[in-house]
Design an enzyme around this catalytic site. Sequence first.
Site, PDB file in Angstrom:
ATOM      1  N   ASP A  14     -74.199  71.418  13.475  1.00 34.82           N
ATOM      2  CA  ASP A  14     -73.322  72.597  13.641  1.00 34.82           C
ATOM      3  C   ASP A  14     -73.485  73.529  12.439  1.00 34.82           C
ATOM      4  OD1 ASP A  14     -70.122  71.230  12.435  1.00 34.82           O
ATOM      5  OD2 ASP A  14     -72.191  70.766  11.862  1.00 34.82           O
ATOM      6  N   ASP A  19     -75.720  71.420   7.033  1.00 36.38           N
ATOM      7  CA  ASP A  19     -76.650  71.136   8.131  1.00 36.38           C
ATOM      8  C   ASP A  19     -77.963  71.879   7.881  1.00 36.38           C
ATOM      9  OD1 ASP A  19     -73.747  71.614   9.231  1.00 36.38           O
ATOM     10  OD2 ASP A  19     -74.647  70.211  10.665  1.00 36.38           O
ATOM     11  N   ASN A  43     -68.377  73.321  12.846  1.00 38.56           N
ATOM     12  CA  ASN A  43     -68.097  74.284  11.763  1.00 38.56           C
ATOM     13  C   ASN A  43     -67.713  75.649  12.317  1.00 38.56           C
ATOM     14  OD1 ASN A  43     -68.531  72.619   9.516  1.00 38.56           O
ATOM     15  ND2 ASN A  43     -70.753  72.801   9.766  1.00 38.56           N
ATOM     16  N   THR A 127     -75.413  65.743  12.605  1.00 36.86           N
ATOM     17  CA  THR A 127     -74.715  66.140  11.371  1.00 36.86           C
ATOM     18  C   THR A 127     -73.489  66.999  11.687  1.00 36.86           C
ATOM     19  OG1 THR A 127     -76.195  68.047  11.133  1.00 36.86           O
ATOM     20  CG2 THR A 127     -76.780  66.017   9.929  1.00 36.86           C
ATOM     21  N   PHE A 168     -64.117  65.382   9.010  1.00 33.29           N
ATOM     22  CA  PHE A 168     -64.148  66.471   9.992  1.00 33.29           C
ATOM     23  C   PHE A 168     -64.970  66.120  11.249  1.00 33.29           C
ATOM     24  CE2 PHE A 168     -63.782  70.817  11.318  1.00 33.29           C
ATOM     25  CZ  PHE A 168     -65.005  71.158  11.885  1.00 33.29           C
ATOM     26  N   ASN A 169     -66.216  65.676  11.091  1.00 38.45           N
ATOM     27  CA  ASN A 169     -67.085  65.483  12.256  1.00 38.45           C
ATOM     28  C   ASN A 169     -66.496  64.480  13.249  1.00 38.45           C
ATOM     29  OD1 ASN A 169     -68.978  67.274  11.311  1.00 38.45           O
ATOM     30  ND2 ASN A 169     -70.316  65.700  10.428  1.00 38.45           N
ATOM     31  N   HIS A 241     -73.268  66.467   2.189  1.00 34.56           N
ATOM     32  CA  HIS A 241     -72.897  65.605   3.316  1.00 34.56           C
ATOM     33  C   HIS A 241     -74.078  65.402   4.274  1.00 34.56           C
ATOM     34  CE1 HIS A 241     -68.730  65.989   2.018  1.00 34.56           C
ATOM     35  NE2 HIS A 241     -68.704  67.281   2.237  1.00 34.56           N
ATOM     36  N   ASP A 242     -74.486  66.453   4.937  1.00 37.48           N
ATOM     37  CA  ASP A 242     -75.501  66.320   5.996  1.00 37.48           C
ATOM     38  C   ASP A 242     -76.877  65.925   5.482  1.00 37.48           C
ATOM     39  OD1 ASP A 242     -73.991  69.063   7.837  1.00 37.48           O
ATOM     40  OD2 ASP A 242     -73.523  66.924   7.811  1.00 37.48           O
TER      41      ASP A 242
HETATM   42  O1  RIB Z   1     -67.151  66.512   6.643  1.00 39.92           O
HETATM   43  C1  RIB Z   1     -68.409  67.081   6.401  1.00 39.92           C
HETATM   44  C2  RIB Z   1     -69.049  67.502   7.675  1.00 39.92           C
HETATM   45  O2  RIB Z   1     -68.258  68.513   8.308  1.00 39.92           O
HETATM   46  C3  RIB Z   1     -70.437  68.146   7.476  1.00 39.92           C
HETATM   47  O3  RIB Z   1     -71.245  67.832   8.577  1.00 39.92           O
HETATM   48  C4  RIB Z   1     -70.150  69.624   7.461  1.00 39.92           C
HETATM   49  O4  RIB Z   1     -71.254  70.403   7.930  1.00 39.92           O
HETATM   50  C5  RIB Z   1     -69.012  69.714   8.429  1.00 39.92           C
HETATM   51  O5  RIB Z   1     -69.582  69.768   9.727  1.00 39.92           O
HETATM   52 CA    CA Z   2     -72.345  69.584   9.812  1.00 48.82          CA
END
Ligand code: RIB
Ligand code: CA
Length: 316
Positions: A14, A19, A43, A127, A168-169, A241-242
């Site tokens: 996203d 990403d 996102n 991701t 979040f994801n 993160h990604d």
């Molecule tokens: O929590 C981090 C994730 O949430 C990452 O993938 C970032 O791009 C958001 O999507």
């Molecule tokens: Ca992401």
Amino acid sequence: MAQEMKIPVILDGDPGHDDAIAWTIAHASSRLDILAVTTCAGNQTIEKTTYNALRVCALIGLKAPVAKGCPKPLLTEPMNAPSVHGESGLDGPPLPEPAFEAEPVGAVELMARVIRACDRKVTIVPTGPLTNVAALLMAHPELKQRIERISLMGGGLAHGNWTPAAEFNILVDPEAAKIVFESGIPILMAGLDVTEKALVTPADFERIRAQGSAVSDVVWQWLEFFYKFHRTLGYEGAPMHDPCAVMALIHPELFTMKDYYVQVETLGDYCKGTTVADWNGILGKAPNATCLMDVDRDAFADRLVELIDRYREVSA
Ligand code: RIB
Ligand code: CA
């Protein structure tokens, strides 16, 4: 030494700054063969993340087919993160316009097509929220045996980042995450436990900025934008993160990993979207996830800087 076989992968995300950086290093790596790119809502809306995906592909010269994914989570209402990634989902430096259009088929169909056509099992690298992957497994259960593993960014065994308990994801589509974690397909989980330690610092931004390629000029500005939000939370760098979901495939030696049986909470007022590890094997179930728990930060940053530097050769 025999040339290592490339890992055939599908990138699903996203974009989103991290990403975009993950896809940039994936394309630079000689260890991955990117068969397709699919977009999910997270996102930002699916329209924005798909437009961003096409622009990232144009920037880095990635010519894999791109397909738009599910516009909303399986059951819940969409959630976006403009506070982190901006209204466009990829605010910051200007990007080229798309070099080609998205496929006329949706993400699930494109994933199914490339998995069927590949002569080896495919690794999926999500991701963002896991909506597309769950939809693929529901629509084409027979393809599970053609999927090598799922190297995902998502979850956190100790805490969340969108609620105190949920990352979040996973939180955006907990039902999808539950389907994926219960699928029986081996999971490589880059959760917050490791991604919040995989920090790229302003000193690293400068190393990338000094490379002077068209790609590095954008990447250091993505990092700086991403860091701007995280600095307010006390981070000493931009949490990658990604990129961890990609680095875990191409440089596993950077990470400390532990196998756990991980469940996804889909209910609850306070804990919806939590990834719960059976730390002590109380449930007696075989592990379903290899969880990244720690990273050699300096080496991680060095590998990331080196991968971005490969675009200097390309643009030279
Ligand atoms: O929590 C981090 C994730 O949430 C990452 O993938 C970032 O791009 C958001 O999507
Ligand atoms: Ca992401």
